[in-house]
Write an enzyme that holds these catalytic residues in place. Structure first.
Site, PDB file in Angstrom:
ATOM      1  N   ASP A  67      69.146  27.023  40.291  1.00  0.00           N
ATOM      2  CA  ASP A  67      69.660  27.698  38.699  1.00  0.00           C
ATOM      3  C   ASP A  67      70.675  28.063  38.777  1.00  0.00           C
ATOM      4  OD1 ASP A  67      66.981  28.283  38.051  1.00  0.00           O
ATOM      5  OD2 ASP A  67      67.017  29.668  39.611  1.00  0.00           O
ATOM      6  N   ARG A  97      73.955  30.558  40.553  1.00  0.00           N
ATOM      7  CA  ARG A  97      73.708  30.698  42.334  1.00  0.00           C
ATOM      8  C   ARG A  97      74.557  30.284  42.926  1.00  0.00           C
ATOM      9  NH1 ARG A  97      69.758  33.932  41.505  1.00  0.00           N
ATOM     10  NH2 ARG A  97      67.340  32.545  40.061  1.00  0.00           N
ATOM     11  N   ARG A 148      70.038  36.525  28.985  1.00  0.00           N
ATOM     12  CA  ARG A 148      69.292  35.085  29.203  1.00  0.00           C
ATOM     13  C   ARG A 148      69.199  33.910  28.198  1.00  0.00           C
ATOM     14  NH1 ARG A 148      65.564  35.365  34.217  1.00  0.00           N
ATOM     15  NH2 ARG A 148      66.022  33.019  34.266  1.00  0.00           N
ATOM     16  N   LYS A 167      62.070  26.308  30.463  1.00  0.00           N
ATOM     17  CA  LYS A 167      61.766  27.529  30.862  1.00  0.00           C
ATOM     18  C   LYS A 167      61.520  28.929  30.489  1.00  0.00           C
ATOM     19  CE  LYS A 167      65.596  29.551  34.258  1.00  0.00           C
ATOM     20  NZ  LYS A 167      65.802  29.037  35.611  1.00  0.00           N
ATOM     21  N   HIS A 168      60.970  29.456  30.363  1.00  0.00           N
ATOM     22  CA  HIS A 168      59.742  29.426  31.015  1.00  0.00           C
ATOM     23  C   HIS A 168      57.919  29.227  30.778  1.00  0.00           C
ATOM     24  CE1 HIS A 168      62.676  32.151  32.714  1.00  0.00           C
ATOM     25  NE2 HIS A 168      62.014  31.309  33.743  1.00  0.00           N
ATOM     26  N   HIS A 207      58.612  38.018  38.682  1.00  0.00           N
ATOM     27  CA  HIS A 207      59.142  38.196  40.130  1.00  0.00           C
ATOM     28  C   HIS A 207      58.074  38.983  40.701  1.00  0.00           C
ATOM     29  CE1 HIS A 207      62.408  36.510  38.132  1.00  0.00           C
ATOM     30  NE2 HIS A 207      62.355  35.200  39.626  1.00  0.00           N
ATOM     31  N   ASP A 266      56.994  27.694  38.006  1.00  0.00           N
ATOM     32  CA  ASP A 266      57.979  28.616  38.556  1.00  0.00           C
ATOM     33  C   ASP A 266      57.856  29.024  40.187  1.00  0.00           C
ATOM     34  OD1 ASP A 266      60.904  30.524  38.525  1.00  0.00           O
ATOM     35  OD2 ASP A 266      59.934  31.473  37.126  1.00  0.00           O
TER      36      ASP A 266
END
Length: 314
Positions: free
Chosen positions: A47, A55, A120, A150-151, A163, A235
């Site tokens: 990501d 990341r 985002r 995404k998503h 999450h 995901d």
């Protein structure tokens, strides 16, 4: 893990921030997996959106990337092209061939805890989202890095974080959230689409299940209505939205029956070195029982193989 890549029980490796200590270490790891003696090369993915979701961090030797919203507000399209070309080049040089980006969710709820509030999304306007997503896709494609929209079918209007729990978007979601997908598909998009753990009673009448497990959303809306014939990836199937209601067998079988080609497991909660073997056994039992048609598995394999061969060919 490299052995599992070599024998084909793992098709790709997903890097998280906790896997990263330095650029040299990352290059060593990606090279280690890329050189595995496998029939097809593994997807080496990360990501690397920019902003909050990056990341490969600046402190570990990687380029600092602005968030999607900041790129729109502060930089503009030409600068975005330069920024994303640099990102794609860095990913390719570091050994990655997949970036789970761009986010094409609309910023319809700026207070959204996992999209809007951490910048985002490019915009609430589908045309703006499409334009910047197209720039990211084009620059990555030139560097042989696969992208993932995404998503699906749209996380921007949600008031909760998938999450943590199943996100119900029934009363907040709108058809405009499909526009970036529709426009990018019309333009020949050939990367992946990532499906979110999002429930919408208007799109799925099979019970309170996430889009990830919904044939009406994946096979119906995404493939039949919007005409996407490429690779569909889930995901992370270890998010709270899934783990709070489904065991491993239910997760694997329902994700496949919905039409997903790749099942993504982060192994964040509990590292299980034999997880691929467990999943294989579940699939084999489901095929033997007639729950899953073997043709479904072969179809997904062909889609994945085609995309991997495109990467090699370029």
């Amino acid at each position: 893990l490299r052995h599992q890549v070599e024998i084909g029980s793992v098709g790709g490796v997903f890097f998280l921030g906790r896997n990263v200590t330095s650029r040299a270490q990352v290059e060593q790891l990606t090279g280690y997996f890329a050189n595995a003696d496998s029939a097809l090369p593994p997807f080496l993915s990360v990501d690397q959106e920019g902003g909050y979701v990056q990341r490969l961090r600046h402190r570990d030797g990687f380029t600092l990337i602005p968030s999607a919203l900041r790129i729109v507000e502060r930089h503009g399209r030409e600068a975005a092209r330069e920024i994303y070309a640099a990102v794609a080049d860095e990913l390719s040089r570091t050994g990655f061939n997949v970036n789970f980006s761009p986010v094409v969710d609309l910023n319809t709820n700026p207070n959204n805890p996992i999209i809007g509030s951490i910048r985002r999304s490019y915009s609430h306007d589908p045309d703006v989202v499409t334009a910047y997503a197209d720039i990211l896709v084009e620059t990555h494609t030139r560097h042989n890095v696969v992208t993932a929209l995404k998503h699906f079918p749209g996380h921007g209007s949600s008031t909760a974080d998938s999450h943590e729990t199943l996100v119900d978007i029934t009363n907040t979601w709108g058809n405009a959230e499909l526009e970036p997908y529709r426009e990018l598909f019309a333009g020949g998009y050939s990367g992946m689409v990532m499906v979110g753990h999002l429930y919408n009673a208007e799109l799925d009448d099979g019970g309170r299940r996430p889009a990830t497990f919904s044939p009406q959303v994946v096979d119906g809306l995404l493939r039949e209505t919007l005409g996407f014939n490429g690779v569909v990836i889930t995901d992370d199937l270890e998010m709270g939205a899934i783990q709070e209601a489904y065991n491993l067998e239910q997760t694997v079988v329902q994700a496949i029956l919905a039409g997903n080609d790749i099942l993504l497991f982060s192994q964040s909660e509990q590292a299980r070195s034999n997880l691929p073997e467990q999943i294989f056994a579940i699939v084999e039992r489901a095929i033997a029982a007639g729950t899953i048609d073997e043709a479904r598995i072969r179809q997904s394999y062909e889609r994945i193989a085609t995309l991997k061969i495109q990467i090699i060919g370029n």
